[in-house]
Design an enzyme around this catalytic site. Structure first.
Site, PDB file in Angstrom:
ATOM      1  CB  ALA A 151     116.524 -17.302   3.484  1.00  0.00           C
ATOM      2  CG  ASP A 152     116.266 -13.080  -0.340  1.00  0.00           C
ATOM      3  OD1 ASP A 152     115.636 -13.926  -0.666  1.00  0.00           O
ATOM      4  OD2 ASP A 152     115.833 -11.852   0.318  1.00  0.00           O
ATOM      5  CG  LEU A 153     122.556 -13.284   1.935  1.00  0.00           C
ATOM      6  CD1 LEU A 153     122.936 -12.572   3.158  1.00  0.00           C
ATOM      7  CD2 LEU A 153     122.531 -12.251   1.082  1.00  0.00           C
ATOM      8  N   GLY A 167     121.108 -17.015  -3.686  1.00  0.00           N
ATOM      9  CA  GLY A 167     121.498 -16.979  -4.176  1.00  0.00           C
ATOM     10  C   GLY A 167     123.106 -17.528  -4.624  1.00  0.00           C
TER      11      GLY A 167
END
Length: 420
Positions: A192-194, A197
Site C-alpha cells: 500500500a505504501d509502495l 508512492g
C-alpha cells in the site's frame, strides 16, 4: 523551473528526464520517500528535510544496518537506505519559528513539495499548501496520508499493515480458511505504501505538465486507503460486477485456471496458463492431451467452473517428475511457468543480473553499499545514481548557502539548534 548547481549535468553524460526540477521532501518512512526517490532517480534535485537528532524514522528501523569496512554496524538501517538515494539531507527543527521560516524560504525556490504529516499539522506551522502557494504560485504540493484530506477517517493515522486489512487485500491474500494455515495474510512487503508512492509520482508528473503549460501549481491528495482499493484491480471489478466478495484462494488465481503453484517430485513450480492455446500445449507436455478436448476444460471459463476437478489431475501429473524437468519442457513450449526463488536465488538469477537490478554506490560510512536498482529503463534519459542515501543533515550548510543564507547566518542557526 529552479535548477540546483549541484544537480547540473556533467558534459557528455546522458540527459536526465527531470533535470531542473527541485523537490522539497518533508515525508518520512516509505510512501513519500519512495515517491521522491523515484523522482530523484529520474534527475530531480530532492531536498530531504529531517528532524534534528533522529531524522527519518526508518534510520533506526534495524537491524540490519549498513556495515562499515570492519564489518561493524553503522547508524544507517537498510530500510532507510532502500528508499532515500539521490537526495540531499537538511535537518531543520520545523517546530520552531526560525525553522518554519527556513521551510518557507526553501518552498519558494522549488517546484514540488511532498509531505505526509497528519491532516492539518502543517497548517499549525503556517506551512500549508495555501500559504506556500501564495509565495510560489507554481508550487505542486503532494500530501500523502492514510485516509486523505476528507472523510470521516481523515484524522486517523494510517499504516500499511492496517490499510492492507481495511482495504480488502488481506481478505484475498493467503490460504483458504478451511485449509491448514488458512486465514488473513498480509503481503510480504508494504505494497500500500509502495503503490501510493508510485501513484503520487504519476500525479506529480501530471501536475508539473499542467504547471508548465499554465504556470499554475496545484495540490495532490493521496491516501493509502484509496490506493489500496484501486489496486484490488480485477478483484474489485469482480465484486462490483457480481456483488459477491471474493475470498482467499491461496496460490491460485480467481479468474484463471491453471494459474497457481504445483508440487513437482523435488520442489514447487508456478504454472501460469493464460489462454486456451497454452492449455493445449500444457496438456500435451504433461501427457494428457485429452484434457484440451474435454468439454469441462476446453475454455478458461469452463476450467474455472471445474477447478475442483482439474487441479487435482494436474497436481498428480506434476508430482511425477522433477521441477527443473518440467520448467525446461514448459519454457521450450512457451507455456508460462517459473521457479519459486528466495532472495539469494533472485539476485543470483542471470536475467536479474543482466538487467542490472542492483547498483553499488560509494557511501561515507562504507564501501560496500548495494541497493536495488530502479526498474525504469529509458533509452534517452536513463535513471542515474548520483548520491548515496545521505547522512542526517549531511547537506545542511550546502543547502542553506544555496538558499541565499550567509555563512554567519548558517552558523548562528546551528548554534541555536534550529538546524544541524
Amino acid at each position: 523551473m529552479q535548477t540546483s548547481s549541484n544537480e547540473t549535468q556533467t558534459p557528455g553524460s546522458p540527459a536526465l528526464a527531470l533535470a531542473g526540477v527541485r523537490v522539497l521532501d518533508l515525508s518520512r518512512v516509505l510512501a513519500g520517500p519512495w515517491c521522491t526517490q523515484t523522482l530523484a532517480d529520474l534527475g530531480a534535485d530532492v531536498i530531504k528535510v529531517e528532524r534534528p537528532g533522529s531524522g527519518d524514522d526508518t534510520r533506526a528501523w534495524g537491524p540490519p544496518y549498513l556495515k562499515d569496512a570492519d564489518g561493524a554496524d553503522t547508524s544507517e538501517a537498510a530500510y532507510y537506505l532502500g528508499a532515500n538515494r539521490n537526495k540531499r539531507s537538511i535537518a531543520i527543527d520545523i517546530a520552531s519559528a526560525q525553522g518554519q521560516a527556513l521551510i518557507r524560504k526553501l518552498a519558494a525556490q522549488v517546484d514540488v513539495l511532498v509531505e505526509n504529516f497528519k491532516v492539518g499539522d502543517l497548517a499549525r506551522y503556517g506551512l500549508d499548501a495555501q500559504t506556500l502557494q501564495a509565495d510560489n504560485p507554481g508550487l505542486v504540493v503532494c500530501s500523502i496520508t492514510g485516509f486523505g484530506q476528507t472523510g470521516p477517517y481523515k484524522d486517523r493515522a494510517g499504516y500499511d499493515y492496517a490499510i492492507q486489512g481495511m482495504g480488502g487485500l488481506m481478505s484475498v491474500t493467503g490460504e483458504r480458511d478451511e485449509l491448514p494455515g488458512g486465514g488473513p495474510q498480509k503481503v510480504g512487503v508494504a505494497v500500500a505504501d509502495l503503490f501510493t508512492g508510485l501513484y503520487a509520482t504519476v500525479a506529480i508528473l501530471a501536475a508539473l505538465r499542467h504547471r508548465d503549460a499554465t504556470g499554475q501549481g496545484q495540490t495532490i491528495d493521496m491516501a493509502l486507503l484509496d490506493t489500496q482499493v484501486a489496486m484490488l484491480a480485477n478483484l474489485g471489478a469482480n465484486y462490483l460486477c457480481t456483488g459477491k466478495a471474493p475470498g482467499r484462494i491461496g496460490n491460485a488465481h480467481q479468474n484463471i485456471v491453471p494459474y497457481q503453484v504445483f508440487e513437482a517430485s523435488d520442489g514447487h513450480l508456478i504454472v501460469a496458463v493464460g489462454n486456451d492455446g497454452q492449455f493445449a500445449k500444457f496438456s500435451e507436455i504433461v501427457g494428457h492431451g485429452d484434457w484440451a478436448a474435454d468439454p469441462r476444460f476446453q475454455s478458461n471459463a469452463q476450467r474455472v467452473r471445474h477447478r475442483a476437478e482439474l487441479v487435482p489431475l494436474i497436481a498428480a501429473a506434476l508430482k511425477t517428475r522433477p521441477r527443473n524437468n518440467w520448467l525446461a519442457a514448459l519454457e521450450k513450449a512457451k507455456v508460462p511457468c517459473g521457479a519459486i526463488n528466495n532472495l539469494t536465488d533472485t539476485f543470483a538469477d542471470p536475467q536479474v543480473q543482466a538487467r542490472k537490478m542492483t547498483v553499488a554506490m560509494e557511501h561515507p560510512l562504507s564501501d560496500g553499499l548495494k541497493l536495488v536498482a530502479n526498474p525504469i529503463k529509458l533509452s534517452a534519459t536513463p535513471v542515474s545514481y548520483r548520491h548515496p542515501p545521505p547522512l542526517l543533515g549531511q547537506h545542511t550548510r550546502e543547502l542553506l548557502a544555496e538558499a541565499g543564507l550567509t555563512q554567519a547566518e548558517v552558523e548562528q542557526l546551528i548554534r541555536d539548534q534550529i538546524v544541524t
